[in-house]
Design a protein around this motif. Sequence first.
Motif, PDB file in Angstrom:
ATOM      1  N   THR A   1      -4.445   1.508 -11.953  1.00  0.00           N
ATOM      2  CA  THR A   1      -4.004   0.673 -10.840  1.00  0.00           C
ATOM      3  C   THR A   1      -4.728  -0.669 -10.884  1.00  0.00           C
ATOM      4  O   THR A   1      -5.862  -0.769 -11.359  1.00  0.00           O
ATOM      5  CB  THR A   1      -4.270   1.338  -9.478  1.00  0.00           C
TER       6      THR A   1
ATOM      7  N   GLN B   1       2.806   1.465  -3.325  1.00  0.00           N
ATOM      8  CA  GLN B   1       1.970   1.941  -4.424  1.00  0.00           C
ATOM      9  C   GLN B   1       1.740   3.447  -4.317  1.00  0.00           C
ATOM     10  O   GLN B   1       1.823   4.173  -5.320  1.00  0.00           O
ATOM     11  CB  GLN B   1       0.628   1.213  -4.419  1.00  0.00           C
ATOM     12  N   ALA B   2       1.473   3.930  -3.112  1.00  0.00           N
ATOM     13  CA  ALA B   2       1.241   5.367  -2.921  1.00  0.00           C
ATOM     14  C   ALA B   2       2.489   6.173  -3.283  1.00  0.00           C
ATOM     15  O   ALA B   2       2.389   7.237  -3.924  1.00  0.00           O
ATOM     16  CB  ALA B   2       0.829   5.639  -1.475  1.00  0.00           C
ATOM     17  N   PHE B   3       3.668   5.674  -2.887  1.00  0.00           N
ATOM     18  CA  PHE B   3       4.921   6.359  -3.217  1.00  0.00           C
ATOM     19  C   PHE B   3       5.107   6.422  -4.733  1.00  0.00           C
ATOM     20  O   PHE B   3       5.437   7.473  -5.294  1.00  0.00           O
ATOM     21  CB  PHE B   3       6.098   5.636  -2.574  1.00  0.00           C
TER      22      PHE B   3
ATOM     23  N   THR C   1      -2.528  -3.725  -5.679  1.00  0.00           N
ATOM     24  CA  THR C   1      -1.475  -2.822  -5.205  1.00  0.00           C
ATOM     25  C   THR C   1      -0.450  -2.523  -6.293  1.00  0.00           C
ATOM     26  O   THR C   1       0.594  -1.935  -6.019  1.00  0.00           O
ATOM     27  CB  THR C   1      -0.767  -3.438  -3.986  1.00  0.00           C
TER      28      THR C   1
ATOM     29  N   ASN D   1       2.698  10.734 -10.808  1.00  0.00           N
ATOM     30  CA  ASN D   1       1.768  11.840 -11.031  1.00  0.00           C
ATOM     31  C   ASN D   1       2.469  13.194 -11.138  1.00  0.00           C
ATOM     32  O   ASN D   1       1.882  14.156 -11.643  1.00  0.00           O
ATOM     33  CB  ASN D   1       0.719  11.881  -9.917  1.00  0.00           C
TER      34      ASN D   1
ATOM     35  N   VAL E   1       0.832  -1.207   0.000  1.00  0.00           N
ATOM     36  CA  VAL E   1       0.000   0.000   0.000  1.00  0.00           C
ATOM     37  C   VAL E   1       0.866   1.257   0.000  1.00  0.00           C
ATOM     38  O   VAL E   1       0.656   2.178  -0.811  1.00  0.00           O
ATOM     39  CB  VAL E   1      -0.962  -0.009   1.205  1.00  0.00           C
ATOM     40  N   LYS E   2       1.825   1.325   0.909  1.00  0.00           N
ATOM     41  CA  LYS E   2       2.717   2.493   0.954  1.00  0.00           C
ATOM     42  C   LYS E   2       3.567   2.580  -0.311  1.00  0.00           C
ATOM     43  O   LYS E   2       3.819   3.670  -0.833  1.00  0.00           O
ATOM     44  CB  LYS E   2       3.629   2.424   2.183  1.00  0.00           C
TER      45      LYS E   2
ATOM     46  N   LEU F   1       2.838   6.135  -7.119  1.00  0.00           N
ATOM     47  CA  LEU F   1       1.827   6.983  -7.752  1.00  0.00           C
ATOM     48  C   LEU F   1       2.144   8.460  -7.571  1.00  0.00           C
ATOM     49  O   LEU F   1       1.977   9.263  -8.505  1.00  0.00           O
ATOM     50  CB  LEU F   1       0.444   6.663  -7.187  1.00  0.00           C
ATOM     51  N   GLU F   2       2.596   8.818  -6.377  1.00  0.00           N
ATOM     52  CA  GLU F   2       2.952  10.222  -6.142  1.00  0.00           C
ATOM     53  C   GLU F   2       4.072  10.656  -7.087  1.00  0.00           C
ATOM     54  O   GLU F   2       4.024  11.744  -7.678  1.00  0.00           O
ATOM     55  CB  GLU F   2       3.390  10.420  -4.691  1.00  0.00           C
TER      56      GLU F   2
END
Length: 375
Positions: A46, A27-29, A49, A35, A24-25, A31-32
């Motif tokens: 997505t 994927q967020a990293f 994950t 983007n 989760v973290k 994506l940030e």
Amino acid sequence: MDGSKLVEVRRALHQIPELGFEEVKTQAFLLEYINQLPQAYLEIKTWKTGIVVKVQGSDPSKMIGYRADIDGLPMDEETSYSFRSTHPGKMHACGHDLHMTIALGVLTHFSKAQPKDNLLFIFQPAEEGPGGAQPMLASDILKEWRPDQIVALHIAPEYPVGTIATREGLLFANTSELFIDLKGQGGHAAYPHTTRDMIVAGAYLVTQLQSIVSRNVDPLDSAVVTIGKITGGTKQNIIAEKARIEGTIRTLSIESMQKVKQRIEALVKGIEAGFECSATIDYGANYCQVFNDEKLTREFINFTRDHSSIELIECTEAMTGEDFGYFLEEIPGFMFWLGVNSPYGLHDNRLEPSEQAIEVAVTHLINYLHYKSEN
């Protein structure tokens, strides 16, 4: 892209290792970061994950895929890093932090320099288990965005920085996890005759398993049966009711994998009869071989030798397992080893790959993908 920025990215990813389908973290990293890139040519989707990024080509005739795995391993880190894992019991001990960073570096370039052909960057979860490649291939995203060919790399601690190794045909073995649970009758250590001791049964079974390769596999073939963990019992004066054996199977042929499993099952039945116990076998995650497309691999080998200062080694096959093999079953492509010069090997909690290899890989892959997009 600035190499120092990529090193920062790698170190940030190294600190947040997560297990399969828990990224989760991570994927967020990712994506940030993605983007923040120029978005004119990019389309981002997505899956669980994971992440898939399409780079729209200027005049596409094909789509070239590039895959990076994103999960870590359940290990306590023992490196000398100041940027160690902040997740207890989890570590990027197989180089996936470098794999992701290299993919981001290549993607950054093509977000600014539009390729002629479409590119597809696949950030795949759960390579270490339970296996993300097969379900990701079956997803609606990869049914819609299906690469015509695909590439991936894996770090190789034993090779120096500036070295790439690969071969046509079989590169990585067929692999299978192995979990055997034994159940007997526990009891007091002073009354063994009233029990069915699973510590003893497990010890006999481990010894017997080691005879499979030496006595049941063709000597001209290759196979490995490794037992990496045994658990059982609760106290020194209590005879164990249960025991669990965990290991892995590696073979260079599908036929040998089938033969090894048949022998394991026969030996387990013998243990059940001999020790009056019950047993269950679970093969867990099974990964097929990584079989490099001969034409595309030879083209890559020739390109590397003709267009870079990288040393290209035509290596032998390895008993390593990788679920990228499932991509290669459906899409022509190849995987190659990237030298990272570490005294400690893959899945070692002291692994410290050289970060200089990141820029080597990014530059070479950018040049290669430009070449493939134009030819």
